[in-house]
Design a protein around this motif. Structure first.
Motif, short mmCIF file in Angstrom:
data_model
loop_
_atom_site.label_atom_id
_atom_site.label_comp_id
_atom_site.label_asym_id
_atom_site.label_seq_id
_atom_site.Cartn_x
_atom_site.Cartn_y
_atom_site.Cartn_z
N GLN A 1 -4.17 5.54 11.84
CA GLN A 1 -4.58 6.40 10.74
C GLN A 1 -3.50 6.49 9.67
O GLN A 1 -3.79 6.44 8.47
CB GLN A 1 -4.92 7.79 11.28
N TRP A 2 -2.24 6.63 10.10
CA TRP A 2 -1.14 6.70 9.14
C TRP A 2 -1.01 5.40 8.36
O TRP A 2 -0.76 5.41 7.14
CB TRP A 2 0.17 7.01 9.86
N LYS A 3 -1.19 4.28 9.06
CA LYS A 3 -1.08 2.97 8.40
C LYS A 3 -2.14 2.82 7.32
O LYS A 3 -1.86 2.39 6.19
CB LYS A 3 -1.22 1.86 9.44
N ALA A 4 -3.39 3.20 7.67
CA ALA A 4 -4.48 3.09 6.70
C ALA A 4 -4.27 4.05 5.54
O ALA A 4 -4.50 3.70 4.37
CB ALA A 4 -5.82 3.39 7.39
N TYR A 5 -3.80 5.27 5.85
CA TYR A 5 -3.57 6.27 4.81
C TYR A 5 -2.48 5.81 3.84
O TYR A 5 -2.63 5.88 2.62
CB TYR A 5 -3.20 7.60 5.46
N GLU A 6 -1.35 5.35 4.39
CA GLU A 6 -0.22 4.93 3.55
C GLU A 6 -0.58 3.71 2.71
O GLU A 6 -0.16 3.59 1.55
CB GLU A 6 0.99 4.64 4.44
N LYS A 7 -1.38 2.80 3.29
CA LYS A 7 -1.81 1.62 2.53
C LYS A 7 -2.68 2.03 1.35
O LYS A 7 -2.50 1.53 0.22
CB LYS A 7 -2.59 0.68 3.46
N GLN A 8 -3.60 2.99 1.59
CA GLN A 8 -4.46 3.43 0.49
C GLN A 8 -3.66 4.20 -0.56
O GLN A 8 -3.91 4.05 -1.76
CB GLN A 8 -5.60 4.30 1.03
N GLU B 1 -6.06 -9.40 2.63
CA GLU B 1 -4.93 -8.88 1.86
C GLU B 1 -3.60 -9.54 2.26
O GLU B 1 -2.61 -9.43 1.53
CB GLU B 1 -4.81 -7.35 2.02
N ASN B 2 -3.58 -10.20 3.43
CA ASN B 2 -2.34 -10.83 3.89
C ASN B 2 -2.30 -12.35 3.65
O ASN B 2 -1.22 -12.94 3.68
CB ASN B 2 -2.12 -10.56 5.39
N LEU B 3 -3.47 -12.98 3.45
CA LEU B 3 -3.53 -14.44 3.31
C LEU B 3 -2.74 -14.94 2.10
O LEU B 3 -2.17 -16.04 2.11
CB LEU B 3 -4.99 -14.90 3.22
N ASP B 4 -2.68 -14.12 1.04
CA ASP B 4 -1.97 -14.53 -0.18
C ASP B 4 -0.57 -13.94 -0.27
O ASP B 4 0.04 -13.92 -1.34
CB ASP B 4 -2.79 -14.11 -1.42
N ASP B 5 -0.08 -13.42 0.86
CA ASP B 5 1.24 -12.79 0.88
C ASP B 5 2.13 -13.54 1.87
O ASP B 5 2.17 -13.22 3.06
CB ASP B 5 1.11 -11.31 1.29
N PRO B 6 2.85 -14.60 1.41
CA PRO B 6 3.66 -15.43 2.33
C PRO B 6 4.74 -14.65 3.06
O PRO B 6 5.06 -14.95 4.20
CB PRO B 6 4.26 -16.50 1.40
N ILE B 7 5.31 -13.64 2.41
CA ILE B 7 6.36 -12.84 3.06
C ILE B 7 5.77 -12.07 4.25
O ILE B 7 6.33 -12.04 5.35
CB ILE B 7 7.01 -11.87 2.05
N GLU C 1 -13.31 5.92 -1.66
CA GLU C 1 -13.47 6.95 -0.63
C GLU C 1 -12.09 7.26 -0.06
O GLU C 1 -11.49 6.45 0.64
CB GLU C 1 -14.40 6.46 0.48
N ARG C 2 -11.61 8.45 -0.41
CA ARG C 2 -10.23 8.79 -0.06
C ARG C 2 -10.09 9.07 1.44
O ARG C 2 -10.91 9.77 2.04
CB ARG C 2 -9.77 10.02 -0.83
N ILE C 3 -9.04 8.52 2.04
CA ILE C 3 -8.72 8.77 3.44
C ILE C 3 -7.89 10.04 3.52
O ILE C 3 -6.89 10.18 2.81
CB ILE C 3 -7.93 7.59 4.05
N ASP C 4 -8.31 10.99 4.34
CA ASP C 4 -7.56 12.24 4.49
C ASP C 4 -6.21 11.96 5.14
O ASP C 4 -6.07 11.08 5.99
CB ASP C 4 -8.34 13.23 5.37
N ARG C 5 -5.23 12.74 4.74
CA ARG C 5 -3.92 12.63 5.36
C ARG C 5 -4.03 12.96 6.84
O ARG C 5 -4.60 14.01 7.20
CB ARG C 5 -2.95 13.60 4.69
N PRO C 6 -3.55 12.11 7.74
CA PRO C 6 -3.65 12.39 9.19
C PRO C 6 -2.98 13.73 9.52
O PRO C 6 -1.87 14.02 9.05
CB PRO C 6 -2.91 11.22 9.84
N GLU C 7 -3.69 14.52 10.31
CA GLU C 7 -3.17 15.85 10.63
C GLU C 7 -2.14 15.81 11.75
O GLU C 7 -1.35 16.74 11.90
CB GLU C 7 -4.32 16.77 11.02
N GLY C 8 -2.15 14.74 12.55
CA GLY C 8 -1.19 14.64 13.65
C GLY C 8 -1.49 15.66 14.72
O GLY C 8 -2.59 16.20 14.83
N LYS C 9 -0.48 15.95 15.54
CA LYS C 9 -0.66 16.88 16.65
C LYS C 9 -0.73 18.31 16.13
O LYS C 9 -0.14 18.64 15.10
CB LYS C 9 0.49 16.75 17.65
N GLU C 10 -1.46 19.15 16.87
CA GLU C 10 -1.47 20.57 16.54
C GLU C 10 -0.09 21.16 16.80
O GLU C 10 0.69 20.65 17.60
CB GLU C 10 -2.52 21.30 17.39
#
Length: 646
Positions: A260-267, A603-609, A302-311
């Motif tokens: 979830q964090w990975k998807a959120y940070e990417k967006q 998104e990665n196919l055109d990114d050689p690094i 469609e905005r991804i909500d910030r992950p709430e993590g643990k309570e």
């Protein structure tokens, strides 16, 4: 086959929503654990599923003729009937069949074979007998004895009225009766409360072989790992479903949060890039159309909500004001009991600084009594005790009897530390999840879990170097148990504690002392080590019992047995290692598959690094997989050789 479905269930208290949009499905022979914080609504949801309460929204649908059994936590049988009569009620239908069969037997014996009704009566008897056999009609009394024995009720209890039993015994009896009723879906709310470790082990074995479905709320992680294979979690009014036992659920939760964090940070990075382009180009004639296009793209996204993590969990430590000497407490040939009636002797303890010792044993053997003898509340019947230098005892009472129910939470701590500034008292209470107006609540208004946190807060403020703890995890939810465990692991003082939470013992204890009628027995390891040594002792005792009486020297047969036990120990050790490697290989395979999917993502196919980074990660993971496979093969060969020797 689906036995029960909960669809869009919601429960509200005024304007507050306890939970909503709850989806749950129970199939035949399901093994479901329901977890969540105290106050999340687990018990309420069980009551709705069991039909005891109605949901505010949603529906519960059940298969026709499905039978449900529900046992609330701390429910106890209380009637004038005897223990045996109460258990017989679980088989009322079978006993009705038995009664009718006896009536037909008399009728058959009095009816001549040539009578026109003879065949009809005989056929009816055959049908009833078949049903009687299928429902264990000839063995239900033996089943009753086995279950009662499992819950520590021997024949001396059979004729006792249930109302004469203790609260804990009534609770165990209610659970025993529910198991004997054997419904298609058995719903249990905290069934491990008031059970000692021996009874817990028995209950786990019984439930593992239960023919119906199980839906269980429990804070006992060891129990959940043994029994369930799927987890439903209630958190922040929502429910999620995970396949696997409790330990697997924790792994999946961590993976889910990371994803979830990975998807959120990417967006977020994409949004920032688009917003930056719009800001720089919207006013320029040559680029305004492209900027407007980016703006529309942002609006449609469609905005991804910030992950709430643990309570939020409690967050505290136990500090010590001054270290003790190396010797903390010693007891020689002690005896404990009531009114000169000894329940356990001889008890020998030698507790050193920074040791963490768990005290285990059956209910009623005097574990709490021994703790109270150490703190000076109950005198020993006999024995010599000695404390080391600078020993300062902090005591946690499982009943929280030291709390003054007429005080507020703030006053409970401040009155014992009047020179401590209020802001510091509030800071301590905040670390135990009491903040703002919460600290003005009366102790009498608090739940069991809240009282436990107040008691722990008081203990933390005392800064003692020898903590004597009686069931410290009772009433705590799993998250706060883990916080307590971490605090005790970091504690620089000495621990002597009673607990039936085997997961807790495994994490905390460096030694285990078992208390029995024959006194104390020391085991130099955690709970799993204690179990292993107990099994070896029982097997050796059984072997010696079978041998003919002979000289005290070790016979060739006994030597062979001991050697065999050592080989079996090696086999078990290798089996554990093989299982661990298999789990690591499974995780590695998932990681390889994940990396390969990322390498083919558009998104990665055109990114050689990025591709180079993924490729290096892939090669490293494949090398790890090869190393694990080689180790697995070597261990498997060793295991096969040892097993062939046995």
């Amino acid at each position: 086959m689906i036995l029960l479905q909960a669809n869009q269930i919601a429960r509200q208290f005024g304007a507050e929503t306890l939970f909503e949009n709850i989806q749950l499905e129970v199939s035949s022979q399901a093994r479901i654990g329901l977890v969540g914080r105290n106050g999340a609504g687990k018990s309420t949801l069980l009551k709705i599923i069991a039909g005891i309460e109605e949901p505010d929204k949603g529906t519960i649908t059940k298969t026709k003729n499905v039978t449900l059994g529900y046992l609330a936590q701390d429910t106890g049988l209380d009637s004038t009937k005897t223990v045996w009569e109460e258990m017989l009620e679980a088989f009322s239908d079978v006993r009705q069949i038995e009664k009718r069969m006896h009536e037909l037997e008399i009728q058959i014996s009095q009816t001549p074979p040539e009578d026109k009704d003879y065949e009809t009566v005989l056929a009816q008897y055959d049908r009833l007998q078949q049903e009687f056999i299928e429902r264990n009609g000839y063995g239900y009394e033996n089943e009753m004895r086995a279950v009662l024995n499992g819950f520590q009720f021997d024949e001396s209890f059979y004729d006792k009225p249930t109302q004469s039993l203790s609260g804990g015994q009534k609770t165990r009896l209610a659970l025993a009766k529910k198991l004997l009723q054997s419904p298609d879906l058995l719903i249990l709310d905290e069934p491990t409360n008031h059970l000692d470790i021996e009874t817990l082990n028995w209950l786990e074995g019984y439930l593992q072989n239960y023919r119906g479905a199980l839906l269980i709320v429990s804070h006992d992680r060891y129990f959940l790992d043994k029994i369930v294979n799927e987890i439903y979690e209630i958190s922040r009014s929502k429910m999620q479903h995970f396949k696997g036992n409790y330990s697997r659920y924790l792994e999946l939760k961590e993976q889910q949060l990371a994803s979830q964090w990975k998807a959120y940070e990417k967006q977020q990075a994409e949004i920032s890039k688009l917003e930056d382009f719009v800001a720089k180009n919207i006013v320029r004639a040559s680029t305004t159309k492209r900027a407007q296009s980016r703006r529309k793209q942002l609006e449609k996204m469609e905005r991804i909500d910030r992950p709430e993590g643990k309570e939020k969990s409690a967050n505290f430590l136990f500090h010590i004001a001054k270290s003790s000497g190396n010797i903390v407490f010693q007891l020689e040939n002690g005896a404990i009991g009531y009114n000169d009636h000894v329940v356990s002797e001889p008890i020998n303890l030698d507790i050193k600084r920074q040791e963490a010792i768990a005290l285990v044993g059956p209910n009623g053997i005097g574990k709490s009594t021994l703790l109270k003898s150490i703190i000076g509340e109950i005198p020993l019947i006999k024995g010599e005790e000695r404390f080391g230098t600078n020993v300062a005892i902090g005591y946690y009472d499982q009943g929280q009897e030291e709390l003054n129910h007429n005080k507020t939470i703030l006053a409970e701590l401040w009155d014992e530390h009047p020179t401590t500034p209020e802001v510091d008292i509030r800071r301590v209470l905040g670390s135990f999840l009491f903040s703002g107006e919460d600290v003005d609540k009366s102790i009498s208004q608090l739940s069991g879990g809240e009282k436990a946190r107040v008691s722990l807060a008081k203990l933390a403020m005392e800064q003692k170097n020898f903590l004597v703890l009686d069931e410290p995890t009772n009433h705590l939810d799993i998250d706060n148990k883990e916080v307590l465990e971490n605090a005790l692991i970091d504690y620089e003082g000495t621990l002597f504690f009673v607990s039936h939470d085997r997961y807790f013992i495994n994490r905390i204890a460096t030694k285990v002392v078992e208390l029995s009628e024959d006194g104390s027995h020391l085991y130099l390891g955690d709970y799993d080590y204690y179990l292993e040594k107990k099994q070896e002792e029982e097997e050796l005792a059984a072997y010696e019992k079978e041998e003919e009486p002979q000289e005290k020297t070790m016979t060739a047969g006994k030597k062979s047995f001991v050697q065999s036990k050592e080989q079996q120990k090696q086999v078990r050790s290798l089996q554990r290692k093989v299982t661990q490697i298999e789990e690591q290989l499974s995780s590695t395979e998932e990681k390889i598959s994940q990396i390969e999917n990322e390498m083919t993502a558009s998104e990665n196919l055109d990114d050689p690094i990025k591709l180079n980074e993924l490729d290096q990660n892939l090669q490293s993971t494949r090398q790890q997989q090869d190393d694990l496979t080689e180790e697995w093969e070597n261990l498997s060969i060793q295991l096969e050789e040892l097993e062939s020797q046995n």
